[in-house]
Scaffold this motif. Structure first.
Motif, short mmCIF file in Angstrom:
data_model
loop_
_atom_site.label_atom_id
_atom_site.label_comp_id
_atom_site.label_asym_id
_atom_site.label_seq_id
_atom_site.Cartn_x
_atom_site.Cartn_y
_atom_site.Cartn_z
N LEU A 38 7.22 20.96 -0.89
CA LEU A 38 5.79 20.81 -1.14
C LEU A 38 5.64 19.83 -2.29
N ILE A 39 4.81 18.81 -2.08
CA ILE A 39 4.74 17.70 -3.03
C ILE A 39 3.29 17.33 -3.28
N GLU A 40 2.98 17.04 -4.52
CA GLU A 40 1.68 16.48 -4.87
C GLU A 40 1.84 14.98 -5.11
N VAL A 41 0.99 14.22 -4.43
CA VAL A 41 1.01 12.76 -4.54
C VAL A 41 -0.09 12.34 -5.50
N MET A 42 0.24 11.55 -6.49
CA MET A 42 -0.74 11.01 -7.44
C MET A 42 -0.85 9.50 -7.20
N ASP A 43 -1.84 9.13 -6.37
CA ASP A 43 -1.99 7.75 -5.90
C ASP A 43 -3.10 7.07 -6.69
N MET A 44 -2.82 5.90 -7.21
CA MET A 44 -3.79 5.17 -8.03
C MET A 44 -4.73 4.30 -7.19
N GLY A 45 -4.68 4.46 -5.86
CA GLY A 45 -5.61 3.74 -5.00
C GLY A 45 -5.00 2.54 -4.32
N PHE A 46 -5.70 2.07 -3.27
CA PHE A 46 -5.15 1.03 -2.41
C PHE A 46 -5.10 -0.34 -3.09
N GLN A 47 -5.71 -0.48 -4.26
CA GLN A 47 -5.61 -1.75 -4.97
C GLN A 47 -4.30 -1.84 -5.76
N SER A 48 -3.54 -0.72 -5.82
CA SER A 48 -2.28 -0.69 -6.57
C SER A 48 -1.09 -0.76 -5.61
N LEU A 49 0.07 -1.13 -6.15
CA LEU A 49 1.30 -1.17 -5.36
C LEU A 49 1.90 0.23 -5.30
N ASP A 50 1.97 0.77 -4.11
CA ASP A 50 2.38 2.17 -3.94
C ASP A 50 3.77 2.46 -4.49
N PRO A 51 4.82 1.64 -4.19
CA PRO A 51 6.16 1.98 -4.68
C PRO A 51 6.27 2.02 -6.20
N ILE A 52 5.39 1.29 -6.88
CA ILE A 52 5.46 1.23 -8.34
C ILE A 52 4.53 2.23 -9.01
N ASN A 53 3.28 2.28 -8.54
CA ASN A 53 2.23 2.99 -9.27
C ASN A 53 1.98 4.42 -8.83
N THR A 54 2.43 4.82 -7.66
CA THR A 54 2.21 6.19 -7.20
C THR A 54 3.31 7.09 -7.75
#
Length: 558
Positions: free
Chosen positions: A182-198
């Motif tokens: 079970l994992i919580e994803v903290m995504d900074m939004g589609f304007q950010s680079l997912d591999p780096i910022n999430t």
């Protein structure tokens, strides 16, 4: 089609996809998963098509009033914690191409799996599709609108997801090596680079020991000994995190960077490299969506896919993308390409035989119980086929060079069937690409070894010096020993490995969209550079009982 190398960069994980005519590279890795609602009991069910009886895969089942839900498995199965049955709630069931309907939890049982039949939605063929924006749009124009509208249809502000992650393998329709989390994803939004910022919080992780554990199949890909390889492709073991590499396969979220073959950077490369055909309009969550066929053929590989695009907003609801390798065709390249297109557009007639290399399914939908019209990840599933070359039942365990006797001593794991029949013609020894002449063969039944006596008079002097040098290391040499017609008592040929093809899955299913969690200490964030199962991974300390659970499948697929 010859494609150049393309790269993406994470903080310390460097991924490079190299292309060649004979191979594809796609990103994927490792294994992991988990469970939080107490293991005291679950309500189980299975979704099937009311007309065909086929399982309904990847349907969303939401608990009304709780903003929680699960996704049905590949056999249509699902499970809900039994505690919700006493709360008098119902399941809202929605799936692309089916009518949305409700089912009371009181109709589910913890003792037996309940079959729920859901009705297909009406499907309008492309001839009757209503034109959009007062003019008829081509399939390519619809796809272009969808790609242009990614910034407006998907969240650009930070948000969170809590979901169920799992990876497993299928062997003869049985789940093996099942890992859950079970994992919580903290995504900074589609304007950010997912591999780096999430970033991620790991609530819990476990290897489910109720399922078969095959340690050989679970090992990393190996392109040196060829113990485990992806068919017609390469999956390098970068040493990074398997969840990160799964998310790289989400071409929609990673719309500004390279994702996988042959989508690559979807907003730039997708349309020029593919053919599209509008197949019709279907329903999803009571909204009309275009169904568009995707096809492509290059260098013996071909693509079959679907895009489902909202008719009003042009939001991408779902993307299915499969890559195959053609194994035989009796037609010209042009006829083969036509056949591929017919297949992608719904014509099952084809003389092109093929094998699946990998398949990606990703779906987005609105947040339940919210006025927010943005689309959030509902699930992503990545599947690839790999080949195991298991250790030979009859094999050489060790090879020793006797410097004094100038002979090779071969240690076998079991005795040969007819040692008295052994002769020097049974064996072939090569060193540095040259044949090593054998004078005689002697079997020692006490040590279960074969002594291959080298005919030094026929061996090049330089090779004699190199082969029997005290500094020579057998393990790192160019010394190759093969045997003709040598078998053990069970009939196993020396060195013959058992070959087995399995399917690998890595999946994430959202259970709830949550606010972005600010102020989390770095020490609690999942380390993206080590595997999920690494004991150094921090487990985030939740306060109280978690409301999330694992949708663990049945051991055998229906």
């Amino acid at each position: 089609m010859q494609l150049g190398p393309h790269k993406i960069m994470t903080k310390k994980v460097y991924l490079e996809a190299k292309w060649s005519r004979g191979s594809l590279l796609f990103l994927a890795l490792f294994f992991s998963l988990v469970s939080y609602a107490q293991e005291t009991g679950y309500l189980t069910g299975r979704l099937v098509d009311s007309d065909s009886g086929e399982p309904v895969v990847f349907a969303t089942l939401r608990l009304q009033g709780f903003a929680l839900g699960v996704i049905s498995d590949k056999d249509g199965g699902f499970r809900i914690p039994i505690e919700y049955k006493d709360k008098g709630t119902s399941l809202e069931i929605s799936c692309l191409g089916y009518q949305t309907q409700s089912f009371p939890l009181s109709g589910l049982s913890a003792q037996n799996s309940t079959t729920i039949r859901i009705k297909p939605a009406a499907f309008e063929l492309n001839e009757s599709v209503v034109t959009a924006k007062r003019k008829r749009l081509t399939s390519e124009q619809i796809v272009q609108y969808a790609l242009n509208n990614i910034p407006s249809n998907f969240p650009t502000d930070n948000f969170g997801l809590v979901g169920y992650y799992r990876d497993y393998q299928l062997k003869e329709e049985e789940y093996i090596n099942l890992n859950e989390a079970l994992i919580e994803v903290m995504d900074m939004g589609f304007q950010s680079l997912d591999p780096i910022n999430t970033h991620f919080l790991l609530y819990e992780y476990k290897q489910n020991k109720a399922f078969e554990v095959d340690s050989f199949a679970a090992k990393p890909y190996d392109y040196k000994q060829w113990d485990k390889v992806a068919l017609s492709a390469e999956v390098p073991s970068y040493g990074g995190n398997e969840l990160i590499l799964l998310r790289v396969h989400n071409a929609i979220r990673n719309h500004e960077i390279n994702s996988y073959s042959y989508v690559n950077r979807i907003r730039k490369d997708f349309i020029p490299r593919h053919d599209f055909k509008l197949r019709g309009v279907t329903d999803y969550d009571n909204k009309k969506v275009y169904e568009i066929g995707i096809s492509m053929s290059t260098n013996g590989f071909w693509v079959d896919g679907r895009l489902y695009i909202d008719q009003n907003t042009f939001g991408i609801r779902r993307m299915d993308y499969s890559v195959y390798k053609a194994t035989r065709t009796d037609r010209s390249r042009e006829d083969a390409l036509k056949t591929v297109r017919n297949r992608a557009y719904g014509n099952p007639e084809s003389k092109v035989r093929s094998e699946l290399l990998y398949r990606i399914n990703v779906e987005y939908k609105e947040q339940q119980g919210s006025d927010d019209s943005k689309l959030y990840l509902n699930y992503i599933s990545f599947e690839n086929v790999f080949r195991l070359n298991r250790p030979a039942a009859f094999r050489i365990d060790n090879l020793v060079l006797d410097l004094n006797r100038r002979e090779l001593e071969i240690w076998l794991n079991v005795p040969p069937a007819e040692p008295e029949e052994l002769s020097k013609s049974t064996f072939q020894v090569e060193f540095l690409g040259r044949k090593v002449p054998i004078e005689d063969v002697v079997f020692d039944p006490n040590k279960n070894t074969l002594r291959l006596i080298v005919d030094r008079g026929k061996l090049n002097k330089r090779h004699v010096q190199l082969l029997f040098s005290p500094d020579f290391e057998v393990s790192s040499s160019k010394l190759i020993v093969t045997a003709k017609r040598l078998r053990d008592a069970e009939g196993n040929k020396l060195g013959e490995r058992d070959v087995e093809d399995l399917r690998q899955f890595r999946e994430f299913f959202t259970q709830q969209v949550v606010p972005y969690r600010n102020g989390v200490r770095e020490a609690w964030k999942m380390n993206k550079e080590i595997p999920l199962f690494d004991p150094e991974q921090p487990i985030y300390p939740l306060e109280g009982q978690s409301q999330f659970w694992m949708n663990t499948p049945l051991p055998k697929r229906n």
